[in-house]
Design a protein around this motif. Structure first.
Motif, short mmCIF file in Angstrom:
data_model
loop_
_atom_site.label_atom_id
_atom_site.label_comp_id
_atom_site.label_asym_id
_atom_site.label_seq_id
_atom_site.Cartn_x
_atom_site.Cartn_y
_atom_site.Cartn_z
N GLU A 27 18.05 30.90 37.85
CA GLU A 27 19.45 31.19 38.14
C GLU A 27 20.08 30.02 38.88
N LEU A 28 21.31 29.74 38.58
CA LEU A 28 22.10 28.79 39.36
C LEU A 28 23.06 29.63 40.19
N ARG A 29 22.88 29.61 41.50
CA ARG A 29 23.71 30.39 42.41
C ARG A 29 24.57 29.41 43.19
N VAL A 30 25.82 29.30 42.77
CA VAL A 30 26.72 28.27 43.26
C VAL A 30 27.67 28.87 44.30
N CYS A 31 27.71 28.25 45.45
CA CYS A 31 28.71 28.58 46.48
C CYS A 31 29.64 27.39 46.61
N ALA A 32 30.90 27.58 46.23
CA ALA A 32 31.91 26.53 46.38
C ALA A 32 32.80 26.87 47.56
N LEU A 33 32.88 25.97 48.54
CA LEU A 33 33.64 26.24 49.76
C LEU A 33 34.35 24.99 50.23
N ASN A 34 35.63 25.11 50.48
CA ASN A 34 36.40 24.09 51.18
C ASN A 34 36.12 24.26 52.67
N VAL A 35 35.44 23.27 53.28
CA VAL A 35 35.00 23.41 54.67
C VAL A 35 36.07 23.00 55.67
N ASN A 36 37.23 22.50 55.17
CA ASN A 36 38.39 22.28 56.03
C ASN A 36 38.10 21.33 57.19
N SER A 37 37.46 20.19 56.87
CA SER A 37 37.25 19.11 57.85
C SER A 37 36.76 19.64 59.20
N PRO A 166 26.50 19.46 27.10
CA PRO A 166 26.54 20.82 26.54
C PRO A 166 26.50 21.91 27.60
N ALA A 167 25.80 21.64 28.71
CA ALA A 167 25.73 22.60 29.82
C ALA A 167 26.49 21.99 31.00
N LEU A 168 27.77 22.31 31.11
CA LEU A 168 28.64 21.68 32.10
C LEU A 168 29.23 22.74 33.02
N CYS A 169 29.26 22.43 34.31
CA CYS A 169 29.89 23.30 35.30
C CYS A 169 30.76 22.45 36.20
N VAL A 170 32.02 22.84 36.35
CA VAL A 170 32.97 22.16 37.23
C VAL A 170 33.36 23.15 38.32
N ALA A 171 33.17 22.78 39.58
CA ALA A 171 33.41 23.72 40.67
C ALA A 171 34.04 23.03 41.86
N THR A 243 26.85 35.80 35.34
CA THR A 243 26.46 37.17 35.69
C THR A 243 27.28 37.73 36.84
N THR A 244 27.67 36.90 37.80
CA THR A 244 28.55 37.33 38.88
C THR A 244 29.50 36.20 39.23
N CYS A 245 30.68 36.55 39.69
CA CYS A 245 31.63 35.56 40.21
C CYS A 245 32.64 36.31 41.06
N ALA A 246 32.68 35.99 42.35
CA ALA A 246 33.57 36.71 43.26
C ALA A 246 33.93 35.81 44.44
N TYR A 247 35.10 36.07 45.01
CA TYR A 247 35.53 35.38 46.22
C TYR A 247 35.01 36.13 47.44
N ASP A 248 34.43 35.41 48.37
CA ASP A 248 33.97 35.97 49.63
C ASP A 248 34.90 35.46 50.73
N HIS A 249 35.60 36.37 51.37
CA HIS A 249 36.61 35.98 52.36
C HIS A 249 36.05 35.90 53.78
N ALA A 261 35.28 31.49 50.04
CA ALA A 261 34.25 30.86 49.22
C ALA A 261 34.22 31.53 47.86
N LEU A 262 33.83 30.77 46.84
CA LEU A 262 33.66 31.33 45.50
C LEU A 262 32.16 31.31 45.18
N LEU A 263 31.60 32.51 45.00
CA LEU A 263 30.16 32.65 44.73
C LEU A 263 29.97 33.02 43.27
N THR A 264 29.22 32.20 42.55
CA THR A 264 29.01 32.38 41.12
C THR A 264 27.52 32.33 40.81
N THR A 265 27.05 33.26 40.01
CA THR A 265 25.66 33.26 39.56
C THR A 265 25.62 33.05 38.06
N LEU A 266 24.79 32.11 37.66
CA LEU A 266 24.67 31.74 36.26
C LEU A 266 23.23 31.92 35.83
#
Length: 280
Positions: A27-37, A166-171, A243-249, A261-266
């Motif tokens: 699984e690729l479990r991606v957490c994308a977060l702007n850490v705001n300096s 072929p397997a590309l993810c932009v986050a 499989t999952t994608c949701a915003y965690d506030h 944060a945006l949490l995505t499971t692939l």
């Protein structure tokens, strides 16, 4: 900026390369977060929260080569994460960092026009996903801001076409909204919507929108400028099954950042070509 520039503050427990502490490598479990300096104090709280998500891949935007930024990178490295950022940028204001654990990470040809972009190949025994972390320029609602965003967007689309996989993810925090965003935000312009559409034209799927066709979540909440869904994960079909994608506030509610944060499971493809999914 080379990874070596972040080394002086290593401390804490380490995790051996290839560890499955954060779960299976299928699984690729991606957490994308702007850490705001962040300041150093807030940086430690951000690290604690990031580790608690059990993500094996982190895309951290609005990073700076500051004490807070160094603290985050040093802590993640001490916890066994491999960190990647654009090499050769030692005096930048903002940059994006990809950190991963339990996956083999190989740097991809850098986007020489901006350290806000970093690309890395993430490999398991069965597959490789090309991950591109992006921090798009902020919409300053001025002609200069519009020009800067438009140039960045054009260059990024060209770069993604050049390194297409072929397997590309932009986050990351792309600082754009989808064309039918609600509420309607007049500060965004045609080139912003064309950029979002251009990403889809590369064969990418908006992970959140794929699983939430009528979803109304926003990742940046502002009463003056309007709530905005600025943070995105876009994935090609060849990368696997979303499989999952949701915003965690939680980062917002606990004053870790001004972004959710945006949490995505692939689910990653196996060697046989099938996508591996965990029961439940």
């Amino acid at each position: 900026m080379t990874d070596d520039a972040w080394q002086p503050m290593l401390f804490g427990a380490t995790t051996a390369e290839g560890s499955t502490e954060d779960g299976p490598a299928d699984e690729l479990r991606v957490c994308a977060l702007n850490v705001n300096s962040p300041s150093p104090g807030r940086a430690q709280r951000i690290v604690d929260w990031l580790l608690a998500t059990k993500s094996n891949t982190l895309v951290l935007t609005e990073m700076q080569p500051s004490d807070g930024g160094r603290h985050i990178l040093a802590c993640l490295q001490a916890e066994g994460f491999t960190t990647t950022c654009t090499p050769g940028w030692t005096d930048v204001r903002y940059l994006t960092v990809v950190a991963t654990r339990g996956l083999e990470a190989t740097r991809v040809q850098p986007a020489g026009f901006d350290p806000r972009i970093v690309a890395v190949d993430l490999a398991t025994d069965d597959t490789t996903v090309r991950l591109v972390g992006v921090y798009g320029p902020t919409n300053g609602m001025t002609p200069e801001s519009s020009h800067r965003r438009r140039e960045f967007q054009h260059q990024l689309l060209d770069y993604l076409a050049a390194i297409h996989h072929p397997a590309l993810c932009v986050a990351g925090d792309l600082n754009v909204i989808e064309p039918d965003h609600h509420p309607r935000l007049p500060a965004f312009e045609d080139h912003d919507y064309a950029f979002y559409t251009g990403l889809l034209d590369l064969g990418l799927r908006d992970a959140y929108r794929t699983l939430n066709p009528a979803g109304g979540d926003h990742s940046w909440i502002n009463a003056r400028f309007g709530n905005q869904r600025l943070d995105h994960t876009l994935i090609s079909p060849g990368a696997g099954q979303i499989t999952t994608c949701a915003y965690d506030h939680t980062p917002r509610s606990e004053d870790l950042s001004d972004h959710a944060a945006l949490l995505t499971t692939l689910g990653l493809p196996s060697a046989s070509g099938a996508t591996t999914r965990r029961p439940g």
